[in-house]
Design an enzyme around this catalytic site. Structure first.
Site, PDB file in Angstrom:
ATOM      1  N   ASP A  49      25.276  76.453  73.731  1.00 23.82           N
ATOM      2  CA  ASP A  49      25.826  75.766  72.568  1.00 23.82           C
ATOM      3  C   ASP A  49      25.179  74.389  72.479  1.00 23.82           C
ATOM      4  O   ASP A  49      24.970  73.728  73.506  1.00 23.82           O
ATOM      5  CB  ASP A  49      27.350  75.640  72.724  1.00 23.82           C
ATOM      6  CG  ASP A  49      28.039  75.207  71.441  1.00 23.82           C
ATOM      7  OD1 ASP A  49      27.719  74.114  70.925  1.00 23.82           O
ATOM      8  OD2 ASP A  49      28.902  75.947  70.965  1.00 23.82           O
ATOM      9  N   ASN A 104      36.641  81.240  67.695  1.00 24.67           N
ATOM     10  CA  ASN A 104      37.249  80.384  66.687  1.00 24.67           C
ATOM     11  C   ASN A 104      37.316  81.234  65.417  1.00 24.67           C
ATOM     12  O   ASN A 104      36.318  81.843  65.029  1.00 24.67           O
ATOM     13  CB  ASN A 104      36.411  79.130  66.435  1.00 24.67           C
ATOM     14  CG  ASN A 104      36.425  78.190  67.622  1.00 24.67           C
ATOM     15  OD1 ASN A 104      37.397  78.119  68.357  1.00 24.67           O
ATOM     16  ND2 ASN A 104      35.333  77.487  67.818  1.00 24.67           N
ATOM     17  N   GLN A 111      36.278  77.427  63.304  1.00 22.69           N
ATOM     18  CA  GLN A 111      35.025  78.145  63.107  1.00 22.69           C
ATOM     19  C   GLN A 111      34.116  77.363  62.168  1.00 22.69           C
ATOM     20  O   GLN A 111      34.519  77.015  61.059  1.00 22.69           O
ATOM     21  CB  GLN A 111      35.299  79.548  62.552  1.00 22.69           C
ATOM     22  CG  GLN A 111      34.072  80.427  62.477  1.00 22.69           C
ATOM     23  CD  GLN A 111      34.397  81.852  62.019  1.00 22.69           C
ATOM     24  OE1 GLN A 111      35.531  82.183  61.714  1.00 22.69           O
ATOM     25  NE2 GLN A 111      33.371  82.673  61.974  1.00 22.69           N
ATOM     26  N   HIS A 117      30.866  85.038  66.902  1.00 30.41           N
ATOM     27  CA  HIS A 117      30.274  84.632  68.173  1.00 30.41           C
ATOM     28  C   HIS A 117      31.386  84.322  69.166  1.00 30.41           C
ATOM     29  O   HIS A 117      32.435  83.809  68.809  1.00 30.41           O
ATOM     30  CB  HIS A 117      29.321  83.439  68.022  1.00 30.41           C
ATOM     31  CG  HIS A 117      29.904  82.234  67.363  1.00 30.41           C
ATOM     32  ND1 HIS A 117      30.157  82.167  66.004  1.00 30.41           N
ATOM     33  CD2 HIS A 117      30.281  81.044  67.874  1.00 30.41           C
ATOM     34  CE1 HIS A 117      30.652  80.971  65.713  1.00 30.41           C
ATOM     35  NE2 HIS A 117      30.747  80.279  66.836  1.00 30.41           N
ATOM     36  N   HIS A 119      32.529  82.387  72.607  1.00 31.40           N
ATOM     37  CA  HIS A 119      32.219  81.236  73.457  1.00 31.40           C
ATOM     38  C   HIS A 119      32.530  81.592  74.908  1.00 31.40           C
ATOM     39  O   HIS A 119      33.616  82.104  75.197  1.00 31.40           O
ATOM     40  CB  HIS A 119      33.086  80.028  73.072  1.00 31.40           C
ATOM     41  CG  HIS A 119      32.808  79.495  71.710  1.00 31.40           C
ATOM     42  ND1 HIS A 119      32.068  78.359  71.497  1.00 31.40           N
ATOM     43  CD2 HIS A 119      33.181  79.937  70.483  1.00 31.40           C
ATOM     44  CE1 HIS A 119      31.999  78.110  70.197  1.00 31.40           C
ATOM     45  NE2 HIS A 119      32.671  79.064  69.559  1.00 31.40           N
TER      46      HIS A 119
END
Length: 144
Positions: A49, A104, A111, A117, A119
């Site tokens: 990230d 999220n 989000q 996606h 995390h």
């Protein structure tokens, strides 16, 4: 030597529509991190990230475009299952002793990129370091 505009060059490629959707959303990030991918297979790519919440913060992204967890359909069950297996594989390779997995969901859920996606966050040396991070980000009693 003339510079090549990758964005203009990629427009010349005749991709199926679903690929274009994916390129539009995560394309810049994936293109920038392709050589730095932590994990890749025909269904997923994983990379660090750019705004990490922890010493290790990896995004696991399916290549199939799904806007978010709230748009998952019954036919996507295999993608979700594999996503968690990919997370476990990455955590094992990274020798993470403990970690968190989360999605999220929607703007109000935090989000920011509307492509599903997962995390994977971890890498804390001890629980004290973990709690310091959580309190620093979310305040005392915060939950990540």
């Amino acid at each position: 030597m003339p510079q090549i505009d990758i964005a203009e060059t990629i427009k010349l490629i005749d991709f199926p529509e679903k690929v274009w959707e994916w390129l539009d959303l995560f394309g810049d990030i994936v293109a920038a991190t392709q050589s730095e991918a932590i994990y890749q297979d025909k269904g997923f790519i994983a990379f660090n990230d750019i705004n990490p919440l922890a010493p290790v913060h990896i995004l696991i992204v399916p290549r199939k475009h799904i806007k978010g967890i709230q748009f998952v359909e019954k036919k996507d069950q295999a993608i979700l299952g594999k996503m968690f297996l990919v997370a476990r594989k990455i955590a094992e390779r990274g020798n993470l002793k403990g970690y968190k997995l989360f999605f999220n969901c929607g703007k109000l859920g935090g989000q920011g990129i509307f492509h599903l996606h997962l995390h994977l966050v971890g890498g804390w040396k001890n629980r004290k370091e973990f709690h310091r991070l959580i309190e620093g980000r979310l305040g005392k009693g915060g939950v990540l």
